[in-house]
Design a protein around this motif. Structure first.
Motif, short mmCIF file in Angstrom:
data_model
loop_
_atom_site.label_atom_id
_atom_site.label_comp_id
_atom_site.label_asym_id
_atom_site.label_seq_id
_atom_site.Cartn_x
_atom_site.Cartn_y
_atom_site.Cartn_z
N ARG A 180 114.15 124.66 -26.35
CA ARG A 180 114.48 123.75 -25.25
C ARG A 180 113.29 122.84 -24.93
NH1 ARG A 180 113.94 124.82 -19.33
NH2 ARG A 180 114.84 122.97 -18.36
N LEU A 181 112.09 123.41 -24.93
CA LEU A 181 110.89 122.62 -24.64
C LEU A 181 110.66 121.57 -25.72
CD1 LEU A 181 108.52 122.49 -22.61
CD2 LEU A 181 107.26 124.00 -24.15
N ALA A 182 110.83 121.94 -26.99
CA ALA A 182 110.68 120.98 -28.07
C ALA A 182 111.73 119.88 -27.97
CB ALA A 182 110.79 121.70 -29.42
N SER A 183 112.95 120.24 -27.58
CA SER A 183 114.01 119.25 -27.42
C SER A 183 113.67 118.28 -26.30
CB SER A 183 115.34 119.95 -27.13
OG SER A 183 116.37 119.01 -26.89
N ALA A 184 113.11 118.79 -25.20
CA ALA A 184 112.72 117.91 -24.09
C ALA A 184 111.64 116.94 -24.53
CB ALA A 184 112.23 118.76 -22.92
N TYR A 185 110.66 117.42 -25.29
CA TYR A 185 109.60 116.53 -25.77
C TYR A 185 110.17 115.43 -26.67
CZ TYR A 185 105.90 114.71 -28.69
OH TYR A 185 105.07 113.85 -29.38
N ARG A 186 111.00 115.84 -27.65
CA ARG A 186 111.54 114.84 -28.57
C ARG A 186 112.39 113.81 -27.83
NH1 ARG A 186 112.98 119.44 -31.35
NH2 ARG A 186 115.17 118.99 -30.95
N ASN A 187 113.19 114.28 -26.86
CA ASN A 187 114.11 113.38 -26.17
C ASN A 187 113.38 112.43 -25.22
OD1 ASN A 187 116.15 113.23 -23.49
ND2 ASN A 187 117.09 112.79 -25.47
N PHE A 189 109.78 111.87 -25.03
CA PHE A 189 108.51 111.24 -25.40
C PHE A 189 108.50 110.68 -26.83
CE2 PHE A 189 107.30 114.28 -22.06
CZ PHE A 189 106.67 113.40 -21.19
N ALA A 190 109.47 111.04 -27.65
CA ALA A 190 109.43 110.61 -29.04
C ALA A 190 110.53 109.62 -29.38
CB ALA A 190 109.52 111.83 -29.97
N ARG A 191 111.28 109.17 -28.38
CA ARG A 191 112.37 108.23 -28.64
C ARG A 191 112.21 106.98 -27.78
NH1 ARG A 191 117.33 112.66 -29.03
NH2 ARG A 191 116.58 113.62 -30.95
N PRO A 192 112.50 105.82 -28.33
CA PRO A 192 112.19 104.57 -27.62
C PRO A 192 113.04 104.32 -26.38
CG PRO A 192 113.39 104.14 -29.67
CD PRO A 192 113.02 105.58 -29.69
N TYR A 193 114.26 104.93 -26.30
CA TYR A 193 115.12 104.63 -25.16
C TYR A 193 114.67 105.35 -23.88
CZ TYR A 193 117.41 109.02 -26.62
OH TYR A 193 117.68 110.31 -26.99
N SER A 194 113.61 106.14 -23.94
CA SER A 194 113.12 106.83 -22.74
C SER A 194 111.93 106.11 -22.13
CB SER A 194 112.74 108.28 -23.10
OG SER A 194 113.85 109.01 -23.54
N ALA A 195 111.92 104.78 -22.19
CA ALA A 195 110.76 104.02 -21.75
C ALA A 195 110.44 104.27 -20.28
CB ALA A 195 111.00 102.53 -22.00
N THR A 196 111.46 104.34 -19.42
CA THR A 196 111.19 104.58 -18.00
C THR A 196 110.53 105.94 -17.79
OG1 THR A 196 113.09 103.22 -17.37
CG2 THR A 196 112.25 104.76 -15.72
N PHE A 197 111.03 106.95 -18.47
CA PHE A 197 110.46 108.29 -18.38
C PHE A 197 109.03 108.29 -18.91
CE2 PHE A 197 110.04 112.80 -18.96
CZ PHE A 197 110.92 113.36 -18.05
N PRO A 215 94.66 100.24 -24.01
CA PRO A 215 95.41 99.72 -22.86
C PRO A 215 96.92 99.82 -23.02
CG PRO A 215 93.60 98.24 -23.43
CD PRO A 215 93.67 99.27 -24.52
N ASP A 216 97.43 99.65 -24.25
CA ASP A 216 98.88 99.71 -24.45
C ASP A 216 99.41 101.11 -24.13
OD1 ASP A 216 101.36 98.56 -25.17
OD2 ASP A 216 101.23 99.50 -27.15
N ALA A 217 98.71 102.14 -24.59
CA ALA A 217 99.14 103.52 -24.29
C ALA A 217 99.03 103.82 -22.81
CB ALA A 217 98.31 104.51 -25.11
N LEU A 218 97.99 103.32 -22.16
CA LEU A 218 97.83 103.54 -20.73
C LEU A 218 98.94 102.87 -19.93
CD1 LEU A 218 93.95 103.08 -20.36
CD2 LEU A 218 95.25 105.17 -19.90
N ALA A 219 99.43 101.73 -20.43
CA ALA A 219 100.47 100.99 -19.72
C ALA A 219 101.86 101.52 -20.01
CB ALA A 219 100.38 99.51 -20.09
N ARG A 220 102.10 102.03 -21.23
CA ARG A 220 103.46 102.40 -21.63
C ARG A 220 103.69 103.90 -21.77
NH1 ARG A 220 104.29 99.48 -27.09
NH2 ARG A 220 106.34 100.48 -26.92
N GLY A 221 102.67 104.66 -22.10
CA GLY A 221 102.83 106.11 -22.27
C GLY A 221 103.83 106.45 -23.34
N HIS A 222 103.90 105.64 -24.38
CA HIS A 222 104.96 105.74 -25.37
C HIS A 222 104.62 106.59 -26.58
CE1 HIS A 222 102.17 102.75 -26.81
NE2 HIS A 222 102.75 102.74 -28.01
N ASP A 223 103.36 107.04 -26.69
CA ASP A 223 102.94 107.74 -27.91
C ASP A 223 102.29 109.09 -27.60
OD1 ASP A 223 100.67 106.76 -26.72
OD2 ASP A 223 99.78 105.94 -28.56
N VAL A 224 102.81 109.77 -26.59
CA VAL A 224 102.26 111.08 -26.22
C VAL A 224 102.47 112.07 -27.36
CG1 VAL A 224 102.57 113.05 -24.66
CG2 VAL A 224 102.54 110.73 -23.75
#
Length: 341
Positions: A180-187, A189-197, A215-224
């Protein structure tokens, strides 16, 4: 009934909600009459049909089917695990019941756990209660999750909470905690449609745990990275600042299975059979529970194992300790891929 409840057993179900509430016996609910509140029952079934709780009670008295026996064993295992592994627990407040959804039409209480088919269960409850029409599969996910679409047990007065706890069938669905934890991470933090999250949580993780982040990672948090996500969960500041997000909060902390009596403990690993069992108790066996998406090329267990393979044994042990109660209460073994010794 021939069975008297001690004060301790009475207090464990509903007195946990505070002294203002009625005290309920915590003996297995299938052993209690399902029609303790006749006025309430007649309001949602017209007094003409048996409630799901009464159907389960009848199943327990008759020679059990193999599936009914599985669910009896799960109830017993949960009760024994609660007795063995829990001691003092704080009193529950009505707002702690926010995850327990109510279907007054059929007499159901469903505690939803994100990443355990909760979207599809919400679709089914909307269809059952008449709040949405047609096949549950046709209900958009955003509609299923819309605030206020399904009432929560927390929305009722203490007296009404207790009446429903007495008469309704309560169920939840759980999943192997690390899958479940791995699924939450993939859903999230690893998918582009979760930008708000990602902007809400990803930027926080990057800022706290990644020195000299760009700066891009600090602003978007897209590559955790997964290791960063786990470090964030284990950081004492995380839970000190605010409660865990529901997508990685422990199932026992969302549903309080040692304080509330659950009649059916469904599992993600046997989702189709367990969903059919619940719908059979409701008398809606003709309603099809939405099938999961087509099987993935890589099973969930293998996906979790791949994510954890680069996590040190020290952090694996700390994370297992964090989620240990879910493993114990719901009878899951530690995954073989962990290096806990």
């Amino acid at each position: 009934m021939g069975r008297r409840c001690s004060w301790r057993r009475r207090a464990s179900v509903a007195a946990c909600l505070g002294a203002a509430l009625l005290l309920l016996c915590a003996a297995p609910r299938a052993l209690r009459p399902a029609f303790e509140s006749r006025a309430l029952v007649s309001s949602w079934l017209g007094g003409e049909k048996r409630s799901p709780l009464q159907v389960l009670y009848d199943l327990d008295r008759a020679p059990r089917s193999p599936l009914a026996e599985v669910h009896r064993q799960r109830r017993d295992l949960l009760r024994r695990a609660c007795s063995r592994h829990t001691r003092r627990q704080r009193l529950l407040r009505p707002e702690d019941l926010r995850h327990v959804l109510v279907d007054d039409t059929h007499g159901l209480l469903y505690c939803y756990v994100p990443k355990v088919a909760c979207t599809n269960w919400k679709r089914v409850l909307l269809a059952l209660s008449g709040r949405a029409r047609g096949d549950p599969r046709s209900i958009p996910a955003h509609e299923a999750h819309a605030p206020g679409r399904l009432p929560s047990l927390a929305d009722f007065s203490p007296a009404e909470i207790n009446r429903r706890l007495r008469a309704y069938l309560a169920f939840l669905f759980v999943r192997e905690p690390f899958e479940r934890l791995a699924s939450a991470y993939r859903n999230k933090f690893a998918r582009p449609y979760s930008a708000t999250f990602q902007r809400r949580y990803g930027t926080r993780i990057v800022r706290r745990l990644r020195p000299r982040a760009d700066p891009d990672a600090l602003a978007r948090g897209h590559d955790v990275r997964f290791a960063e996500f786990l470090a964030y969960l284990l950081d004492p500041r995380t839970r000190r600042d605010e409660p865990f997000n529901e997508h990685w909060e422990r199932a026992h902390a969302l549903c309080h299975p040692c304080r509330l009596r659950y009649d059916v403990v469904g599992k993600f690993e046997t989702l189709a059979e367990d969903a059919a069992f619940v719908l059979g108790l409701v008398g809606a066996s003709g309603l099809r529970f939405p099938a999961p998406p087509r099987p993935k090329a890589v099973p969930a267990r293998d996906q979790a194992a791949r994510l954890f393979q680069d996590i040190s044994p020290f952090y694996q042990r700390r994370l297992f300790d964090l989620y240990k109660m879910d493993f114990l209460l719901f009878n899951y073994s530690a995954p073989a891929y962990l290096r806990l010794r």
